[in-house]
Write a protein that holds these residues in place. Structure first.
Motif, short mmCIF file in Angstrom:
data_model
loop_
_atom_site.label_atom_id
_atom_site.label_comp_id
_atom_site.label_asym_id
_atom_site.label_seq_id
_atom_site.Cartn_x
_atom_site.Cartn_y
_atom_site.Cartn_z
N ILE A 1 0.88 -1.08 -0.02
CA ILE A 1 0.05 0.09 0.02
C ILE A 1 0.94 1.25 -0.09
CG2 ILE A 1 -1.45 1.34 1.42
CD1 ILE A 1 -2.87 -1.44 2.16
N ALA A 2 1.83 1.28 0.93
CA ALA A 2 2.94 2.32 0.93
C ALA A 2 3.64 2.58 -0.63
CB ALA A 2 3.96 2.28 2.03
N ALA A 3 3.94 1.58 -1.07
CA ALA A 3 4.65 1.48 -2.30
C ALA A 3 3.70 2.10 -3.61
CB ALA A 3 5.37 0.25 -2.63
N ALA B 1 13.09 -3.48 -6.57
CA ALA B 1 13.15 -3.28 -4.99
C ALA B 1 12.60 -4.12 -4.21
CB ALA B 1 12.72 -1.72 -4.87
N PHE B 2 13.02 -4.61 -3.12
CA PHE B 2 12.34 -5.36 -1.99
C PHE B 2 11.81 -4.22 -0.91
CE2 PHE B 2 14.97 -8.18 -4.22
CZ PHE B 2 14.34 -9.45 -4.37
N ILE B 3 10.61 -4.26 -0.75
CA ILE B 3 10.07 -3.11 0.14
C ILE B 3 9.25 -4.07 1.33
CG2 ILE B 3 8.67 -1.42 0.58
CD1 ILE B 3 9.28 -0.57 -2.14
N GLY B 4 9.76 -3.63 2.67
CA GLY B 4 9.18 -4.21 3.91
C GLY B 4 9.81 -5.41 4.38
N MET C 1 9.45 4.89 3.91
CA MET C 1 10.59 5.51 3.62
C MET C 1 11.29 4.91 2.45
SD MET C 1 12.25 8.29 4.10
CE MET C 1 11.62 8.74 5.79
N GLN C 2 11.18 3.30 2.58
CA GLN C 2 11.81 2.63 1.28
C GLN C 2 10.81 3.10 0.16
OE1 GLN C 2 11.15 -1.21 2.98
NE2 GLN C 2 13.45 -1.46 3.35
N SER C 3 9.67 3.24 0.18
CA SER C 3 8.82 3.42 -1.06
C SER C 3 9.17 4.98 -1.59
CB SER C 3 7.44 3.24 -0.57
OG SER C 3 7.02 1.83 -0.15
N ARG C 4 9.19 5.81 -0.71
CA ARG C 4 9.50 6.93 -1.25
C ARG C 4 11.04 7.12 -1.89
NH1 ARG C 4 8.87 11.21 3.79
NH2 ARG C 4 9.00 12.68 2.10
N TYR C 5 11.95 6.40 -1.42
CA TYR C 5 13.22 6.43 -2.06
C TYR C 5 12.99 5.47 -3.43
CZ TYR C 5 18.50 5.12 -2.38
OH TYR C 5 19.80 4.94 -2.72
N PHE C 6 12.34 4.30 -3.49
CA PHE C 6 12.21 3.61 -4.68
C PHE C 6 11.37 4.63 -5.77
CE2 PHE C 6 9.50 0.49 -7.05
CZ PHE C 6 10.62 0.07 -7.93
N ALA C 7 10.54 5.34 -5.29
CA ALA C 7 9.63 6.19 -6.05
C ALA C 7 10.38 7.42 -6.64
CB ALA C 7 8.63 6.86 -5.45
N VAL D 1 9.61 -3.17 -10.87
CA VAL D 1 8.85 -3.86 -9.93
C VAL D 1 9.32 -3.64 -8.31
CG1 VAL D 1 8.40 -6.24 -9.39
CG2 VAL D 1 8.82 -5.53 -11.68
N ALA D 2 8.55 -3.61 -7.43
CA ALA D 2 8.54 -3.28 -6.15
C ALA D 2 7.85 -4.83 -5.26
CB ALA D 2 7.73 -2.30 -5.35
N ILE D 3 8.89 -5.59 -4.74
CA ILE D 3 8.29 -6.95 -4.21
C ILE D 3 7.84 -6.31 -2.88
CG2 ILE D 3 9.04 -9.34 -3.39
CD1 ILE D 3 10.75 -9.07 -5.83
N CYS D 4 6.57 -6.50 -2.42
CA CYS D 4 6.13 -6.21 -1.22
C CYS D 4 5.42 -7.26 -0.64
CB CYS D 4 5.27 -5.01 -0.91
SG CYS D 4 6.09 -3.77 -2.04
#
Length: 517
Positions: free
Chosen positions: A15-17, A357-360, A375-381, A132-135
């Motif tokens: 959701i954050a991502a 990116a691996f988030i979470g 914060m990881q999602s903000r960096y990735f975005a 791709v963001a893996i969450c």
């Protein structure tokens, strides 16, 4: 630059991502295998009936949507999914999520990614994405220890993910293994209805209460106390350990036998500063009331109807409850990650670029996972927008090795928890990359704000004061409304100590504990 981005999983990290990528203007599609959002807290998750989170609502909230209309409290699973639903509605996230759609394969296709999916009704599809963001989360495959005789045990065998309530265990002789936050609830509840409840542990755990005892103001919880202030993590470990030990010693004078038992176990475990902490003390009342029989020797083997501990003791049992955690797996990806610490910032694999990116997958020693995932999602975005770049491969590898040694040194008592990070240090290091780390004025320029930023609780709202997508007025209003968990005399004593250490560091050099960047 606008990119087409896939997000795998619609738990709190997914959701954050989705929100941060959408806010940066990217074309986002999220795939969630379940029919509902929220991951482990969803209707399809593992939330048992009595679950109350061990992190307060202000730390489970995202930085730009703090539920200030509520008092500080510990949400239930339903409370939390209600919050997530409001957040998703507010940010228009539901149209971006494909529910009942599982990612079956993720493959590199030139500079892009081929995502293969399958819906619950059997519709298969392949689609190309730029990033791709893996969450998908750390709670995928139950971890069951290899115990001799388990395959011949004739009783019932469960994992904590199967637990709903205590009713099925009434009148039984139950063996529980492991003591995490869920186990503290599950074992405590089961013990009230069983004929006998045994708890098998291999070591003493460090256990903290939800609410800090002996605080002048009982308003402070474990995650809003001195332990999540920036100042306490600025000093060398020995200073932090001294503060913790002083609180533990003081607690030993309590007239509450459950508290004394918890403190005794925690002191035997080693310093809480250097290991994972169970933030749920619920079990100890049941231990001192002899409803839970604890054995620390480990299990030698199982028979068809009994457990034999390594100290030679044998007990008849008919049910086993494994509260032994989960394996982190990525069945859709032809890539095995044995240690999350081998990823740059616990996010980026060295074989790939910023497009994956691996988030979470960073677990905070204190504080909440949502703040880190956001914060990881903000960096990735920002990386997807080409507003910043990852360091070159050689520098990433060097920094990753340096960070891994840093975390392994800090949490050397529980090295098997490879996702564990210091909330304060880790989130500051990412915020510096994003450009939203708060600037702290000098003591003489703005004394009140200086004290608030050094001694106040390090809420994620701090990272909306400046930088991309900042909300400075809203963030400052919330931060100013929350009290500082230090007495004034203690604050100024620590300021003097801070000045002394800074003088020494100028002469001898910066200590290693501040170099996680």
């Amino acid at each position: 630059m606008k990119r087409k981005v896939a997000v795998i999983g619609a738990g709190l990290s997914g959701i954050a991502a989705v929100k941060e990528l959408k806010e940066e203007g990217h074309d986002v599609t999220c795939f969630e295998k379940n029919q509902s959002f929220g991951g482990v807290f969803s209707n399809d998750g593992f939330a048992y009936d009595s679950l109350n989170l061990t992190v307060t609502n202000y730390f489970m909230a995202f930085s730009d949507f703090v539920p200030t209309e509520e008092r500080m409290k510990f949400w239930t699973a339903r409370n939390y999914t209600d919050y997530l639903r409001k957040y998703m509605d507010k940010n228009g996230l539901f149209p971006h999520i494909n529910f009942g759609t599982e990612v079956s394969a993720l493959e590199r296709d030139g500079t892009s990614w081929l995502v293969s999916t399958k819906t619950h009704d059997g519709v298969e599809k392949q689609e190309i994405f730029d990033s791709v963001a893996i969450c998908s989360g750390m709670f995928q495959e139950p971890k069951i220890p290899d115990i001799e005789g388990l395959d011949t045990f004739q009783g019932e065998v469960y994992h904590s993910k199967d637990y709903v309530n205590k009713e099925p265990y009434e009148g039984k002789r139950v063996l529980c293994l492991g003591l995490g936050e869920s186990s503290s609830d599950i074992t405590a509840e089961i013990s009230t209805v069983t004929d006998k409840c045994f708890l098998s542990l291999r070591r003493y755990p460090a256990v903290a209460p939800r609410v800090i005892p002996f605080q002048k103001d009982p308003f402070f919880t474990i995650d809003t106390s001195v332990f999540t202030s920036r100042i306490i993590h600025y000093f060398p470990y020995k200073v932090h350990k001294q503060i913790v030990e002083r609180i533990l010693r003081k607690s030993l004078g309590s007239k509450n036998p459950a508290m004394v038992k918890r403190i005794e176990w925690t002191r035997k475990s080693g310093s809480p500063v250097h290991q994972v902490i169970t933030k749920n003390e619920r079990l100890f009342t049941h231990i001192v009331d002899n409803e839970v029989d604890t054995n620390f020797s480990g299990i030698e083997r199982l028979t068809k109807d009994s457990v034999i501990f390594k100290d030679g003791r044998e007990e008849k049992i008919d049910t086993i409850m494994f509260c032994t955690g989960f394996k982190t797996t990525f069945p859709f990806l032809d890539l095995k990650i044995d240690n999350i610490r081998n990823l740059y910032k616990q996010m980026f694999h060295h074989d790939y670029d910023k497009s994956l990116a691996f988030i979470g997958f960073a677990r905070p020693h204190q504080g909440g996972i949502p703040s880190l995932s956001e914060m990881q999602s903000r960096y990735f975005a920002q990386l997807c927008s080409d507003k910043m770049e990852l360091p070159n491969l050689a520098d990433r590898i060097q920094q990753t090795q340096k960070d891994r040694l840093y975390w392994e040194n800090e949490y050397h008592i529980t090295p098997h928890i490879s996702s564990l990070v210091n909330y304060n240090t880790y989130i500051d290091s990412l915020a510096e990359l994003v450009g939203c780390k708060p600037k702290i004025p000098s003591f003489f320029k703005d004394r009140n704000w200086y004290l608030k930023m050094w001694f106040g609780t390090q809420f994620s709202a701090q990272y909306r004061l400046e930088g991309p997508h900042a909300k400075p007025e809203e963030a400052r209003k919330f931060l100013e409304s929350f009290p500082i968990p230090y007495a004034k005399k203690r604050m100024y004593a620590l300021l003097i100590k801070k000045a002394m250490y800074e003088f020494i560091w100028r002469i001898l050099g910066t200590p290693s504990h501040t170099q996680q960047t």
